[in-house]
Scaffold this motif. Structure first.
Motif, PDB file in Angstrom:
ATOM      1  N   ASN A 159       9.441  -3.110   1.415  1.00 55.83           N
ATOM      2  CA  ASN A 159       8.584  -2.750   2.534  1.00 55.83           C
ATOM      3  C   ASN A 159       7.347  -1.990   2.059  1.00 55.83           C
ATOM      4  O   ASN A 159       7.446  -0.895   1.529  1.00 55.83           O
ATOM      5  CB  ASN A 159       9.416  -1.890   3.492  1.00 55.83           C
ATOM      6  N   LEU A 161       4.889  -0.676   3.720  1.00 53.84           N
ATOM      7  CA  LEU A 161       4.497   0.516   4.484  1.00 53.84           C
ATOM      8  C   LEU A 161       5.068   1.765   3.814  1.00 53.84           C
ATOM      9  O   LEU A 161       4.380   2.742   3.558  1.00 53.84           O
ATOM     10  CB  LEU A 161       5.022   0.390   5.921  1.00 53.84           C
ATOM     11  N   ILE A 162       6.359   1.687   3.497  1.00 60.04           N
ATOM     12  CA  ILE A 162       7.011   2.834   2.874  1.00 60.04           C
ATOM     13  C   ILE A 162       6.512   3.024   1.441  1.00 60.04           C
ATOM     14  O   ILE A 162       6.247   4.147   1.011  1.00 60.04           O
ATOM     15  CB  ILE A 162       8.541   2.623   2.875  1.00 60.04           C
ATOM     16  N   ASN A 163       6.362   1.905   0.724  1.00 58.88           N
ATOM     17  CA  ASN A 163       5.906   2.029  -0.656  1.00 58.88           C
ATOM     18  C   ASN A 163       4.526   2.673  -0.754  1.00 58.88           C
ATOM     19  O   ASN A 163       4.299   3.534  -1.589  1.00 58.88           O
ATOM     20  CB  ASN A 163       5.871   0.652  -1.324  1.00 58.88           C
ATOM     21  N   MET A 165       3.249   4.636   1.322  1.00 56.49           N
ATOM     22  CA  MET A 165       3.397   6.039   1.702  1.00 56.49           C
ATOM     23  C   MET A 165       3.907   6.866   0.507  1.00 56.49           C
ATOM     24  O   MET A 165       3.391   7.944   0.214  1.00 56.49           O
ATOM     25  CB  MET A 165       4.377   6.114   2.864  1.00 56.49           C
ATOM     26  N   MET A 166       4.895   6.321  -0.208  1.00 61.58           N
ATOM     27  CA  MET A 166       5.400   7.007  -1.404  1.00 61.58           C
ATOM     28  C   MET A 166       4.294   7.149  -2.443  1.00 61.58           C
ATOM     29  O   MET A 166       4.169   8.165  -3.111  1.00 61.58           O
ATOM     30  CB  MET A 166       6.547   6.210  -2.050  1.00 61.58           C
ATOM     31  N   MET A 167       3.499   6.075  -2.569  1.00 63.74           N
ATOM     32  CA  MET A 167       2.435   6.091  -3.573  1.00 63.74           C
ATOM     33  C   MET A 167       1.385   7.164  -3.244  1.00 63.74           C
ATOM     34  O   MET A 167       0.725   7.681  -4.140  1.00 63.74           O
ATOM     35  CB  MET A 167       1.753   4.721  -3.649  1.00 63.74           C
TER      36      MET A 167
END
Lengths: 369, 312, 361
Positions: A159, A161-163, A165-167
């Motif tokens: 996903n 969106l989450i990746n 965000m983590m980045m």
């Protein structure tokens, strides 16, 4: 707002006329709905201010005056406009291509890192070359940073969106590491990166204001992105993939290639925004370099309904709010937290008003806008 | 005075638990909401409101229970706002969440200013806190005692909540319905499940839990409120949900990992090992990304997540 | 539909341009033009007509304050804000402030204030000093103040405390009072400023207790109270019996940790004793609000040298210790008195700010 929903009520021929009118002027109507939503948010804000013994009229006059009272405020507004525009374009291109890229904040920071590496450490280049190279470095860094999340999606289907965000978190921590060590000038008393050299700074285009060449570049980029998305085969393919990936695949579109192109564009745009903000206004990276441009960009793109014109308008609105709320503090003494309340209300109301626009679009066009 | 390594490890683990609880409450909340198919990006704002009203209620009434109650109510109210906009109005869940974040930051800051008129150097009004649970002799067990038996009831409640939620999702009919609503709302609807009601409930409870997480900070950890007290924990909670693979036990482990990284970072500073702390803080995020790749078991988000449901 | 939107956009842009065009030659934004609303004294603000008299009738001074955090941060920014309000009453000033200003827009805030004809624009944040010097060059008729150490323009004054002398005094208390010979300092960062604080406190403690050991922890945040509390707990569990907190709002958390573990603590910036009267030995007080007062009174009385960086410390009374609690013995008090005298005699050299003293050979 209610007048608009109530419009398709009267007798049949008149109703037909109204629908005709609405169909032709959907863009105008959606802007009007947003304006009404803003007015509604401002009204609630006014009540809160009145409760706090602040004259809302005076306060709101500063909201406008901040940007339009004088030349400086005008230039300041357009300067704020630039990074916001890039990050919202980045989000919009990704969205149109079927991605959620909430990583503009991180990509923007990495873009600034790329620009600082070229802009501060390579010496002796003529300004035109130096500026171009530094911007390209920003684009490259932003694209690579977005590319990591994109490749993970392509290869593992994770996903994005989450990746992304983590980045963002990783980028913020990484930049913090850089300005504590590798990029910090040895003689610096503070945690800052080296400053970009004069030859890599963007010239001021409106004297006695901070408005720099980046503004012109940003407008060209909007036009370029518009052209890319709506007038070129690759743009068409990107939009097709975004609209319906299965149909795109049946149509023989190279999904992997198109996705990579979309990624490079979305990350490159955010990275370019970071590079231009660095080279045009701040010149060095500090903690809090971005002040949330990447996150605001999401709101801007959604409010602008992913349409280039809409995005330019809503970016302008956000820039006016950013500058105007400063003036409200200085001029009318509005407490800072109350301004956050006001901004939150504006975002919530404008986004919620999207319901009306959607509903109306469905009614008059009978489907997608 | 040299402290033995095992004692340091015990301190670190106890601290990891304390630091993970304010993530666990909003993560569980976010999990409920996402299981039902709605992204809750407003966790940070709901937490902050919970932290303020927890403090304010506890101070005004002299009773931390009242503070907690107010925090839960306030979180639920914001949850209702998010539910209405994302379920009924069907507008961007992401942006409404961002809006709730800014709104809450402003609201709590403003209310705090109205409430606390102390000047520099004065002691701000301290709210009463929940006492630690007294386990008597258990606390005296070397190391284990410190790790497990030195906390307040909200820590144990959060752990119990994990158990309850896991049981609910995987062992009860409403839990099954819940998941169906997030996986395939059309099918759930056909089977007679009230999709809209389930989603409303999920998001409202999610808000209440986030509010509780915020209150944890001000009714057990610190007796004072400061502007932006939650300091981004609501966003980290969202990462923990993914890292925990949308499973309550996984979420618990993920929160513990985030807590352990943060407190490990402090221990490493204390031991002066010279590792840049930024890299240590990156670990949970990198792990979340790796978890998403499926290298260590596939993460699959609920199929209908983020998609509004329109009844045909 | 697209066309119409475009027309609308163009109309809006034209509207904006039209709206601001007549405003362009407004006097507010021309830095070199003398402000028409001001009394003639504005031309030479360094020399007010009567330095001793309270110049309420002569001229109403306009003072602007720029803050990086909020006016409710319980320390640095709040102290300046409260001083601003106090000075407003005292000298009948016209004041304005903007809080939570970030690095992205600080130059714009500075320029806006300068263009609006403020007599003194004061930025109360070290990180703003490059911006202040840059903008000051554009507005030679406006006076600027910065809480820092860089005054490169003739119209800028930089005011700061040493940020280590107070810690030095606290170090004497810590060095003599510790029983485990382990003292922990918790600050926000590892910046050179923080390192000098740490080294100042360490060298003082070392001078009275050769066996003392120090650890330095940093929270990375001005407002994360919970994290600061956990850090102090780490230190206490690790054997420290005195924790010193100088980390914004986090300082409260440090003292809460001390209270929970029944350990001694030393506060900072303001007197933190009321938080835990039995445990907080003392606090090193930094009168941060005083910087603004010095700048404003210097402007009014014309007795401040602009273009200069002032550094104040124990000698001038801007850094001192708060009243001791009952644990502190007379012996300790005497040692602190001696150190104060040494500062007055200029006998103590500033410590290094690039590495920990205990790591230096």
């Amino acid at each position: 707002m209610s007048e608009i929903t109530a419009t398709p009520k009267p007798s049949a021929p008149f109703k037909e006329q109204l629908i005709q009118f609405a169909r032709k002027n959907m863009g105008l109507i959606s802007v009007l709905i947003s304006i009404l939503a803003i007015l509604f948010a401002l009204l609630i804000g006014a009540i809160l201010m009145a409760l706090a013994d602040i004259n809302p009229w005076e306060a709101y006059s500063y909201l406008i005056k901040g940007s339009f009272r004088n030349r400086y405020g005008f230039g300041e507004t357009l300067t704020r406009f630039v990074p916001l525009l890039f990050s919202s374009l980045s989000f919009a291109v990704a969205h149109k291509s079927g991605f959620f890229n909430v990583g503009a904040e991180g990509q923007l920071l990495m873009g600034a890192v790329g620009a600082v590496l070229v802009g501060a450490y390579i010496q002796g280049l003529p300004p035109v070359v130096h500026v171009t190279l530094a911007i390209l470095a920003g684009i490259l860094f932003g694209a690579v940073w977005a590319g990591i999340a994109g490749l993970l999606k392509l290869i593992f289907g994770s996903n994005e969106l989450i990746n992304t965000m983590m980045m963002n978190y990783i980028a913020i921590l990484f930049v913090e590491f850089l300005i504590h060590g590798p990029l910090k000038p040895a003689d610096s008393y503070l945690y800052v990166s080296a400053a970009v050299l004069p030859s890599a700074r963007l010239p001021i285009i409106l004297s006695k204001t901070p408005l720099h060449l980046g503004f012109i570049i940003s407008l060209l980029v909007v036009a370029g992105v518009f052209y890319l998305m709506y007038r070129t085969p690759i743009g068409y393919q990107m939009r097709t993939v975004g609209a319906n990936i299965r149909a795109a695949s049946y149509a023989g579109i190279n999904i992997v290639g198109v996705t990579i192109a979309a990624l490079v564009t979305t990350g490159g745009l955010a990275g370019m925004g970071g590079a231009i903000e660095l080279m045009g206004t701040q010149f060095k990276i500090v903690n809090g370099f971005s002040s949330g441009f990447g996150y605001d960009g999401i709101g801007v793109a959604v409010m602008g309904r992913y349409h280039p014109v809409g995005i330019v308008l809503s970016t302008l609105l956000f820039a006016i709010i950013r500058v105007g709320t400063g003036a409200m503090q200085r001029g009318a003494g509005v407490p800072f937290p109350l301004l956050n309340v006001l901004q939150g209300l504006i975002i919530i109301f404008v986004i919620a008003s999207g319901y009306l626009t959607n509903k109306l679009t469905e009614t008059v066009i009978g489907g997608r806008a | 005075m040299q402290v033995p390594l095992i004692a340091t490890i015990a301190t670190w683990l106890a601290m990891s638990i304390r630091m993970s609880i304010p993530l666990l409450y909003p993560s569980l909340g976010g999990l409920l909401s996402q299981k039902a198919g709605v992204y809750n990006f407003g966790l940070e704002g709901m937490m902050l409101c919970g932290a303020f009203f927890g403090y304010w209620g506890s101070y005004k009434t002299g009773n931390p229970w009242m503070g907690l109650l107010m925090a839960v109510a306030c979180g639920a109210l914001l949850g209702l706002l998010l539910a209405f906009t994302s379920i009924y109005l069907r507008v961007s869940q992401l942006v409404i969440g961002l809006g709730i974040g800014i709104f809450s930051l402003g609201l709590t800051g403003y209310l705090f200013r109205l409430f606390s008129t102390t000047s520099t150097g004065d002691v701000a009004p301290a709210a009463p806190l929940f006492p630690k649970v007294n386990f008597g002799f258990l606390k005296e067990i070397p190391y284990i005692g410190e790790i497990l038996f030195t906390h307040d009831w909200m820590v144990y409640f959060a752990l119990a909540l994990v158990l309850v939620i896991a049981w609910f999702f995987y062992r009860t009919t409403p839990g099954l319905n819940f998941r169906a609503v997030g996986e395939n709302p059309q099918v759930a609807d056909t089977a007679g499940v009230n999709v809209i009601l389930y989603r409303y409930l999920a998001v409202v409870i999610s808000g209440a839990l986030a509010g509780m997480g915020g209150a944890y900070l001000t009714v057990t950890q610190t007796a004072y409120f400061t502007e932006n007290l939650s300091a981004g924990r609501g966003w980290i909670a969202i990462s923990a949900i993914i890292l925990g693979k949308f499973n309550p036990w996984g979420v618990l482990l993920a929160c513990l990992l985030f807590g352990a990284a943060d407190s490990g970072q402090m221990q490493i500073q204390f031991m002066n090992l010279g590792i840049p702390y930024q890299f240590l803080l990156m670990i949970p995020y990198i792990m979340a990304i790796i978890a998403m790749t499926g290298v260590v078991g596939k993460v699959r988000s609920p199929a209908a997540m983020g998609k509004p449901y329109i009844k045909n | 539909m697209k066309k119409l939107s475009f027309v609308l956009l163009v109309a809006l842009l034209v509207g904006i341009l039209a709206a601001c065009a007549p405003a362009t030659p407004a006097p507010t934004e021309a830095p070199k033009v003398e402000e028409p609303t001001q009394a003639p004294a504005a031309a030479e603000p360094t020399k007010a007509p009567e330095p001793t008299a309270v110049p309420t009738e002569a001229k109403q001074y306009r003072v602007a304050l720029i803050l990086n955090t909020t006016i409710k941060d319980g320390g640095y920014a709040q102290a300046a804000y409260e001083k601003l309000m106090e000075l407003k009453e005292k000298y009948n000033l016209e004041v304005s402030y903007q809080e939570s200003v970030g690095d992205a827009n600080v130059k714009d805030v500075l320029r806006n204030y300068a263009a609006e004809g403020y007599d003194l624009v004061y930025a109360h944040e070290l990180y703003f000093q490059d911006a202040v010097n840059e903008v000051a060059a554009e507005f030679p008729d406006v006076k600027f103040g910065i809480s820092g150490n860089k005054a490169e323009q003739p119209n800028v004054v930089a005011i700061d405390t040493t940020n280590w002398q107070g810690q030095y005094l606290a170090g004497i208390v810590a060095g003599m009072m510790t029983k485990t010979n382990k003292v922990a300092m918790i600050t926000v960062s590892q910046s050179p400023v923080a390192l000098r604080m740490v080294n100042g406190m360490y060298s003082a403690a070392k001078s009275v207790n050769p066996d003392v050991e120090f650890v330095h922890l940093f929270t990375g945040s001005f407002d994360d109270v919970v994290k600061a509390k956990e850090m102090a707990t780490t230190a206490i569990k690790g054997g420290a019996d005195i924790v010193y907190g100088n980390c914004g709002m986090g300082t409260t958390g440090v003292i809460e940790a001390a209270k929970e573990n029944n350990t001694m603590a030393i506060g900072s910036v303001v007197d933190r004793n009321p938080l835990a009267p039995d445990l907080v030995l003392t606090s090193n007080m930094n009168d941060n609000g005083k910087y603004l007062e010095i700048a404003v009174e210097g402007l009014i009385n014309g007795d401040l040298e602009w273009g200069k960086a002032y550094v104040f410390g124990v000698k001038e009374g801007l850094e001192k210790l708060a009243p001791y609690n009952k644990l502190v013995t007379q012996e300790v008090k005497d040692a602190v008195e001696k150190a104060i005298q040494d500062f007055k005699d200029g006998k103590i050299e500033p410590p290094a700010n690039d590495a920990y003293l205990w790591e230096k050979k």
